[in-house]
Write an enzyme that holds these catalytic residues in place. Sequence first.
Site, PDB file in Angstrom:
ATOM      1  N   GLU A   1      -2.548 -45.474  81.179  1.00 32.21           N
ATOM      2  CA  GLU A   1      -1.540 -44.980  82.116  1.00 32.21           C
ATOM      3  C   GLU A   1      -1.177 -43.596  81.626  1.00 32.21           C
ATOM      4  OE1 GLU A   1       1.172 -43.521  83.920  1.00 32.21           O
ATOM      5  OE2 GLU A   1       2.392 -44.545  82.424  1.00 32.21           O
TER       6      GLU A   1
ATOM      7  N   CYS B   1       6.265 -39.343  83.553  1.00 31.79           N
ATOM      8  CA  CYS B   1       4.919 -39.199  84.121  1.00 31.79           C
ATOM      9  C   CYS B   1       4.978 -39.174  85.640  1.00 31.79           C
ATOM     10  CB  CYS B   1       4.001 -40.316  83.620  1.00 31.79           C
ATOM     11  SG  CYS B   1       4.672 -41.960  83.830  1.00 31.79           S
TER      12      CYS B   1
END
Length: 512
Positions: A266, A300
Site C-alpha cells: 500500500e 497517502c
Amino acid sequence: MTISMDFLDVLGIHGDVDGVHTGTKTAGARKHGSFESISPVDGNVIGRVYKASKSDYNAVVTASQAAFIEWRKVPAPQRGEVVRQIGNKLREFKQPLGKLVSYEMGKSLQEGLGEVQEMIDIADFAVGLSRQMYGLTMHSERPGHRMYEQWHPLGIIGIISAFNFPVAVWAWNSLIAMVCGDVSIWKPSEKTPLSAIACFHIIKDVLAANKVPEGTLAMIVGDVSEVGEPMLADDRIPLVSATGSCRLGKRVAEVVGKRLGRSLLELGGNNAIILTEHANLQIAAPGIVFGAVGTCGQRCTTTRRLFVHASMYDKVKDMLVKAFSGLRIGSPLDEKNHVGPLIDKDAVHMMQKALASAKEQGAKIIFGGEIIDGFPSGCYVRPAIVEAKNSMAVVQEETFAPILYLMKYEGQVENAVALQNDVKQGLSSSVFTENLQQAEAFLAAWGSDCGIANVNIGTSGAEIGGAFGGEKETGGGRESGSDSWKAYMRRQTNTINYSGHLPLAQGIKFDI
C-alpha cells in the site's frame, strides 16, 4: 501553549525504552544504540528507544515461529475473543494514545484520536470476521465426490508501517491476521517508535491473561540493515505487508519476489479531485481543504491535484485562497488549530525543493509555501496552492507535503478523468458533481483507475469496512476491510471421494 506530558506516564513511556517486544516480554539486548523520538510539535526529545540487532531480530522470528505452531490451533472465534479484548483495551487508552500519536507525529489531536478509533473499529471488524472466513463448495463432475475450498493461516506476517499512521496500519494488518491464525512481527517507523511501543504496553495484559503464545504479536524497532532488509529476505516470513513510498514498495517487491514470497503493498498516491460544472461548491470546499492540508499533507490519500471546469475556475481559485488564508497553524494538540507541523526538517526541505522545481517548470505559487518562523521545531509551513499543468514533472510525483496543484480543464468530465489517470499512482480519487451521468462515468470501467473512487466526498478519510489500497505504483495491495483477510491466508482445494470407485477427472481411463 504548555503541553502536559501526563499521557506518557499513563502509557508507561519513561526515559529509555525497549524497542523489541514479543507480546508480554521485552527481548532486546540493548547493545545496538538507540533512536531519539523528536516531536515535530516543539522539537523536544520525547524519549529514546533501544534499537534491535540482527541477533535480536532472529530471536524474535524464532519466537514467532514457535507461536504460530500453537496459535493456528486455537479456534478462530476464540482468537476473535482475544482481539475483542484488545479493542476494549484500546478504548480504555484512546485519549492518551491519541495524544501521543498527535505529539510524536504532528497530526491534529482529532486525527490522533481518530486513528486510535480506527484501531478499535478494525478490532470490532476482525471479531466478526473470526466467524465468517467462508470457503466455497463446488459440484464435482465425478459421481460420489465432494469438492470444497478452505482457508488456512499463512504463518508469520511481516508488517512495515510508515510514520504518518504510526499505529492504525499495524492494527489493520495484525488484528485481521490474528483472527486468521497468523502471527505478526511489526517494524514501525523509526520516526514514531514510541506510539508503537505504547500499543504493546496497552495490550500486554490481554495477551498474558489469555495465555497467548509469546511471539504471536511481536514488534521490533531497528535500522533497515539490521531489521528491514533481513525481514524482506527471510523465507520464514511468507508475507510482508509494507505501507510507505513507491520507492520502498519497489524494494520490497524486488527482495520478497526474489524468494517467491508474497508482498502486500500500500504505497504512495497522487490523488485528484475533479470539480465539474455541476459541482456543489458548498460541500466541495471542506472536502478539498481537509484533503489538501489534513495531517499537513502527509496522508497517502492527501488531495494533491485539483481539476476544475473552466466555467468555474476563477471562482474556485478565489474560494481556495480565502479558505487557505483562514487556516490556523500551530500545535496540533490545540484543537482550535487546523494544521500542525511536517514530521521533520527533511520533510520541510523536500517541500521547499518541490516548490522551487514547480516554479522552474513554469508553475505559479498563488498562495503559501513558506516556512513559518517562531516555532522551535522548524517544521511548520504554510500550505501552498500552485497553478500548474498535469504534465509537469513535479506534478507527476508525490511530494509528501501540503501542496495543492490547481488545474483547469475544458469540455466533458471524461477529459478531466483522462488527466487524473495520467500519473503513475492510482490510490484515491474523487469527483464532485450533482449530474448522475458524470458520476457514473467517473465510476465506470473507463473512468477512474484508482483503488478508491468517491463521489461528492474528498479523497481522504476512508472507512475500515472497505478494502483500502490502489493500483499501478500504489502497489495493488488491499488492507483493512471487505475480503482483504484472504491476503493473510492460503487457499486449499479439497476433493473427497466417498463412491467406492476411482473415476478420474476429464473422463480419463486408467485401468490396472
